[in-house]
Design a protein around this motif. Structure first.
Motif, PDB file in Angstrom:
ATOM      1  N   TYR A 101      10.762  -4.540 -17.995  1.00 59.22           N
ATOM      2  CA  TYR A 101      10.342  -4.221 -16.618  1.00 59.22           C
ATOM      3  C   TYR A 101       9.159  -3.283 -16.840  1.00 59.22           C
ATOM      4  O   TYR A 101       9.125  -2.503 -17.619  1.00 59.22           O
ATOM      5  CB  TYR A 101      11.300  -3.524 -15.777  1.00 59.22           C
ATOM      6  N   THR A 102       7.946  -3.778 -16.254  1.00 56.14           N
ATOM      7  CA  THR A 102       6.858  -3.200 -16.334  1.00 56.14           C
ATOM      8  C   THR A 102       6.551  -2.515 -14.792  1.00 56.14           C
ATOM      9  O   THR A 102       6.524  -3.274 -13.834  1.00 56.14           O
ATOM     10  CB  THR A 102       5.582  -3.881 -16.438  1.00 56.14           C
ATOM     11  N   PRO A 103       6.438  -1.434 -14.524  1.00 59.17           N
ATOM     12  CA  PRO A 103       6.000  -0.562 -13.202  1.00 59.17           C
ATOM     13  C   PRO A 103       5.150  -1.248 -12.482  1.00 59.17           C
ATOM     14  O   PRO A 103       3.969  -1.621 -13.259  1.00 59.17           O
ATOM     15  CB  PRO A 103       6.249   0.871 -13.451  1.00 59.17           C
ATOM     16  N   GLN A 104       4.810  -1.285 -11.333  1.00 62.77           N
ATOM     17  CA  GLN A 104       3.831  -1.948 -10.671  1.00 62.77           C
ATOM     18  C   GLN A 104       3.460  -1.071  -9.247  1.00 62.77           C
ATOM     19  O   GLN A 104       4.580  -0.406  -8.670  1.00 62.77           O
ATOM     20  CB  GLN A 104       4.326  -3.423 -10.315  1.00 62.77           C
ATOM     21  N   SER A 105       2.224  -0.780  -9.087  1.00 68.29           N
ATOM     22  CA  SER A 105       1.895  -0.195  -7.701  1.00 68.29           C
ATOM     23  C   SER A 105       2.569  -0.687  -6.469  1.00 68.29           C
ATOM     24  O   SER A 105       2.589  -1.995  -6.450  1.00 68.29           O
ATOM     25  CB  SER A 105       0.280   0.070  -7.799  1.00 68.29           C
ATOM     26  N   ILE A 106       2.811  -0.102  -5.429  1.00 64.65           N
ATOM     27  CA  ILE A 106       3.416  -0.603  -4.358  1.00 64.65           C
ATOM     28  C   ILE A 106       2.970   0.004  -3.189  1.00 64.65           C
ATOM     29  O   ILE A 106       2.647   1.162  -3.140  1.00 64.65           O
ATOM     30  CB  ILE A 106       4.976  -0.461  -4.403  1.00 64.65           C
ATOM     31  N   ALA A 107       3.008  -0.974  -2.201  1.00 64.13           N
ATOM     32  CA  ALA A 107       2.441  -0.237  -0.755  1.00 64.13           C
ATOM     33  C   ALA A 107       2.791  -1.213   0.582  1.00 64.13           C
ATOM     34  O   ALA A 107       3.467  -2.469   0.239  1.00 64.13           O
ATOM     35  CB  ALA A 107       0.776  -0.470  -0.653  1.00 64.13           C
ATOM     36  N   LEU A 108       3.132  -0.502   1.712  1.00 63.89           N
ATOM     37  CA  LEU A 108       3.741  -1.114   2.831  1.00 63.89           C
ATOM     38  C   LEU A 108       2.657  -1.664   3.778  1.00 63.89           C
ATOM     39  O   LEU A 108       1.631  -0.825   3.781  1.00 63.89           O
ATOM     40  CB  LEU A 108       4.434  -0.160   3.554  1.00 63.89           C
ATOM     41  N   CYS A 109       2.342  -2.893   3.864  1.00 65.13           N
ATOM     42  CA  CYS A 109       1.679  -3.478   4.948  1.00 65.13           C
ATOM     43  C   CYS A 109       1.949  -2.729   6.391  1.00 65.13           C
ATOM     44  O   CYS A 109       3.102  -3.271   6.873  1.00 65.13           O
ATOM     45  CB  CYS A 109       1.405  -4.894   4.996  1.00 65.13           C
ATOM     46  N   GLY A 110       0.729  -2.190   6.922  1.00 69.71           N
ATOM     47  CA  GLY A 110       1.106  -1.662   8.378  1.00 69.71           C
ATOM     48  C   GLY A 110      -0.434  -1.560   8.970  1.00 69.71           C
ATOM     49  O   GLY A 110      -1.023  -0.624   8.642  1.00 69.71           O
ATOM     50  N   THR A 111      -0.548  -2.656   9.766  1.00 66.79           N
ATOM     51  CA  THR A 111      -1.757  -2.437  10.643  1.00 66.79           C
ATOM     52  C   THR A 111      -1.581  -2.307  12.022  1.00 66.79           C
ATOM     53  O   THR A 111      -0.734  -2.899  12.675  1.00 66.79           O
ATOM     54  CB  THR A 111      -2.509  -3.969  10.647  1.00 66.79           C
ATOM     55  N   PRO A 112      -2.262  -1.119  12.645  1.00 65.85           N
ATOM     56  CA  PRO A 112      -2.142  -0.817  14.021  1.00 65.85           C
ATOM     57  C   PRO A 112      -2.403  -2.011  14.753  1.00 65.85           C
ATOM     58  O   PRO A 112      -3.355  -2.854  14.411  1.00 65.85           O
ATOM     59  CB  PRO A 112      -3.093   0.462  13.902  1.00 65.85           C
ATOM     60  N   GLY A 113      -2.077  -1.787  16.104  1.00 61.53           N
ATOM     61  CA  GLY A 113      -2.635  -2.943  16.923  1.00 61.53           C
ATOM     62  C   GLY A 113      -1.219  -3.460  17.663  1.00 61.53           C
ATOM     63  O   GLY A 113      -0.223  -3.250  17.318  1.00 61.53           O
ATOM     64  N   ALA A 114      -1.366  -4.118  18.943  1.00 51.45           N
ATOM     65  CA  ALA A 114      -0.396  -4.567  19.637  1.00 51.45           C
ATOM     66  C   ALA A 114      -0.430  -6.181  19.947  1.00 51.45           C
ATOM     67  O   ALA A 114       0.185  -6.620  20.859  1.00 51.45           O
ATOM     68  CB  ALA A 114      -0.249  -4.016  20.987  1.00 51.45           C
TER      69      ALA A 114
END
Length: 372
Positions: free
Chosen positions: A103-116
């Motif tokens: 296992y190699t750690p990986q950077s992580i992020a949540l996709c969240g784009t404002p708008g409707a």
């Protein structure tokens, strides 16, 4: 004789190969206790980047145009695969293949784009930002690829892969279940005003300390699986209340003991069909069936019922979001939970519940910890 010997030899080779693959998967799958450390390490790596959108793992599940239960369950599957090293499609350089044994750690992020203007933007802006704290501390990328195909590819890969992994053995199934609980309880962290609203709504029902939570899904769920009528739920609830002890099964006997111990006479109903309240009450005349206040239809052309996928995160309809969240928390807190494992919301509620609570969970179709 020779053909028989060759057939047996081939079968043994397949068995050994399958056992080897299982041993590798089990040895590579971390304990649930490692979740926080791995997530923290991945988040630190993202925070060191100039832009969260450069993260190796981008969680796009908010963009999947489905209901709340489906979105959150999909998010959990993606995080489990990415953080356990079993190759989630969230990884930007991902290619189909076996898990990396190291296992190699990986950077992580949540996709969240404002708008409707799309389901994904609505869910992030109108449901997530309004009602939830980012307790997991996930960095947010505001410029992800929001195409339907991107979310579809992630969901269609990750859920089947996690399902196959969890079905390899009881041990792996338990490990996946533990990770799922860790991820979802971390995700489901309501803001103070949302939590206060939910508490007030449930307190007004006077459910008591112990009650039975029942989730009945009709409406648009009918397009996904066969509907169960209200009398089926009532029959199972009647068993729990000792109305018909001859029909008790080994599973319901444990719950019957809890019912007799606490004298439960209250049912909390969560349903997309308001008519179900009267149907269930008629089937259970000696108990009190209660339901949180529903959101009335505002216009025929708009689905505002909180269970419909088009209503989740709809603009200017936080009352719909709050109605759904109230139902989820009400079911989560129940002593006994009755629902269907074929429902994403049913599986979400069961995943949130503690090990002690799980002893009193009953699914009327597939198990709650199934991955569909």
């Amino acid at each position: 004789l020779i053909l028989g010997f060759l057939a047996v030899s081939a079968a043994l080779r397949r068995q050994n190969r399958t056992q080897t693959q299982f041993n590798q998967s089990q040895s590579q799958f971390p304990r649930p206790e490692e979740f926080e450390a791995r997530l923290h390490q991945s988040i630190q790596m993202t925070n060191a980047l100039a832009d969260p959108c450069q993260a190796q793992v981008l969680l796009k599940d908010f963009f999947w145009p489905t209901g709340f239960g489906s979105i959150t369950n999909n998010l959990a599957a993606s995080m489990i695969l990415a953080l356990s090293g079993h190759g989630s499609a969230t990884i930007q350089t991902w290619q189909a293949g076996p898990a990396n044994p190291d296992y190699t750690p990986q950077s992580i992020a949540l996709c969240g784009t404002p708008g409707a203007d799309t389901t994904g933007r609505r869910f992030y802006s109108e449901m997530w930002l309004r009602n939830f704290d980012n307790r997991l501390g996930l960095p947010v990328c505001g410029s992800c690829d929001m195409s339907f195909n991107a979310a579809r590819d992630q969901v269609w890969h990750d859920n089947p892969k996690l399902k196959r992994l969890s079905e390899q053995s009881d041990e792996l199934h338990a490990l996946v279940r533990g990770w799922n609980h860790k991820v979802l309880t971390g995700f489901f962290a309501c803001q103070a005003h949302t939590g206060m609203h939910i508490d007030q709504m449930l307190a007004g029902l006077a459910l008591g300390v112990d009650y039975i939570g029942v989730h009945i899904r009709h409406g648009d769920k009918g397009s996904e699986t066969d509907l169960l009528d209200s009398w089926s739920y009532a029959d199972r609830a009647r068993h729990l209340l000792a109305f018909s002890s001859s029909l008790l099964t080994a599973t319901t006997q444990k719950i019957q003991q809890a019912v007799e111990l606490y004298g439960i006479k209250t049912v909390f109903l969560a349903s997309d069909d308001a008519a179900t309240l009267q149907q269930l009450q008629s089937a259970l005349p000696t108990v009190a069936v209660k339901m949180a206040m529903r959101v009335p239809d505002q216009q025929e052309s708009m689905h505002v019922d909180p269970y419909h996928s088009q209503a989740v995160g709809a603009k200017n309809s936080n009352e719909v979001n709050l109605a759904l969240l109230t139902d989820i928390v009400g079911l989560w807190r129940s002593k006994v939970f009755i629902g269907t494992g074929s429902s994403n919301l049913g599986r979400l509620v069961s995943a949130l519940r503690s090990e002690e609570q799980l002893q009193h969970d009953i699914s009327l179709d597939v198990p709650f910890d199934s991955i569909l």
